[in-house]
Design an enzyme around this catalytic site. Structure first.
Site, short mmCIF file in Angstrom:
data_model
loop_
_atom_site.label_atom_id
_atom_site.label_comp_id
_atom_site.label_asym_id
_atom_site.label_seq_id
_atom_site.Cartn_x
_atom_site.Cartn_y
_atom_site.Cartn_z
N HIS A 12 -0.35 -4.94 -11.77
CA HIS A 12 0.33 -5.52 -10.69
C HIS A 12 -0.35 -5.35 -9.32
CE1 HIS A 12 3.03 -1.58 -11.07
NE2 HIS A 12 2.14 -1.61 -10.15
N HIS A 60 7.77 0.77 -5.53
CA HIS A 60 6.98 1.17 -4.55
C HIS A 60 7.74 1.63 -3.54
CE1 HIS A 60 4.66 -0.68 -7.37
NE2 HIS A 60 3.61 -0.21 -7.36
N HIS A 194 -7.11 3.99 -11.68
CA HIS A 194 -6.96 3.93 -10.16
C HIS A 194 -6.60 5.02 -9.59
CE1 HIS A 194 -3.03 2.06 -10.64
NE2 HIS A 194 -3.16 2.05 -9.42
N GLU A 241 0.33 4.83 -14.68
CA GLU A 241 1.34 3.60 -14.59
C GLU A 241 1.24 2.82 -15.96
OE1 GLU A 241 1.20 2.05 -9.98
OE2 GLU A 241 -0.01 1.24 -11.59
#
Length: 302
Positions: A12, A60, A194, A241
């Site tokens: 995402h 977030h 990441h 994630e």
């Protein structure tokens, strides 16, 4: 009865939303990333648009912050507005929920001994809206109802991969026991490798990512035992994630078949992963906590 017909895994990455909203998807820097979603958009439009998507994502700091950090939270409201993440809300449709199924799932999960946080009002950020844009393109109204399922993968301790897989299994049991005839898909979002800060900022591990994608298909359950430290070491601080993809995988039963797969690096400073899975045998895992032990709870779920 309701049934889970497919699962989708999707990064995402917020820059995908930026490029989509500003009509920059054909630019050379973005086009390879967006091209990998063309198959899925065609597949959904032509033969596989579900009635409802249970969309697993992480917030977030839009709906939750350090004051309240639910491990698992399910959105039971009628609608969810796009969040303002600092640049105004994304110009995308309001997300329409399905309270009847959401409340049924919440009740079933809690009776199945998952401590869910029930949310009736919240805004949803790029973690939820970017995958919708990737799958459905520019639309005036999303063609599906969405049940948001938020997972804490931002602050330690996040849930284990095994707990997420088991939650997916419990969701499958809940959906199967819902009496309305509904086509349901489960989407797991976030990742892949990441890291956004610190000395290892920009870390990407294509070999590990692709091995993860390999093991989503078939009947192996290896992914549910990967420890947190391996995600951190091999995929960066934000690679955790990917445990959200395991909720999707657990909901699909014992064995799956990959219909489509897409992997591209880099997008911004992260790896982009996408996969479409279908259950092979349609089996729903038995309940480890309720089967044969609690007739009252079973009747409530039914």
């Amino acid at each position: 009865m309701a049934r889970i017909t497919a699962g989708i895994g999707c990064s995402h990455i917020p820059v995908l939303g930026f490029a989509f909203d500003h009509r920059r998807t054909e630019e050379p820097i973005f086009k390879p990333a967006f091209d990998g979603f063309s198959w899925t958009r065609d597949w959904l439009r032509e033969k596989a648009t579900p009635d409802i998507v249970i969309l697993v994502y992480n917030d977030h700091a839009s709906a939750f912050d350090m004051k309240v950090i639910p491990t698992f939270a399910i959105g039971c409201g009628e609608r969810f507005l796009p969040a303002d993440e600092g640049f105004g809300p994304r110009p995308v449709p309001t997300v329409e929920g399905h309270p009847d199924l959401a409340w049924h799932i919440a009740q079933s999960l809690i009776l199945d001994e998952f401590d869910m946080t029930i949310i009736n009002e919240m805004e949803v950020d790029h973690g939820l809206t970017v995958p919708l844009s990737m799958m459905f393109g520019a639309v005036e109204r999303w063609p599906v109802k969405v049940i948001p399922l938020a997972v804490n993968v931002v602050t330690y301790p996040p849930p284990s991969g095994n707990r997420c897989w088991a939650l997916g299994e419990a969701i499958a049991r809940a959906v199967e026991n819902f009496p309305e005839d509904l086509d349901v898909q489960v989407w797991g979002t976030g990742g892949m490798s990441h890291q956004l800060q610190g000395p290892r900022a920009g870390l990407i591990n294509p070999e590990w990512d692709n091995r993860f994608l390999d093991r989503l298909a078939g009947d192996t359950q290896e992914l549910r035992t990967i420890p947190h430290i391996e995600y951190l070491r091999e995929t960066g601080s934000e690679g955790i994630e990917m445990v959200m993809w395991l909720i999707m995988r657990g909901a699909l039963g014992r064995s799956t078949r990959a219909l489509h797969r897409h992997y591209h690096v880099p997008v911004s400073n992260t790896a982009l992963g996408h996969i479409v899975l279908e259950p092979v045998d349609g089996s729903v895992p038995p309940s480890a906590t309720l089967e044969g032990n609690d007739p009252t709870a079973q009747a409530l779920i039914a």
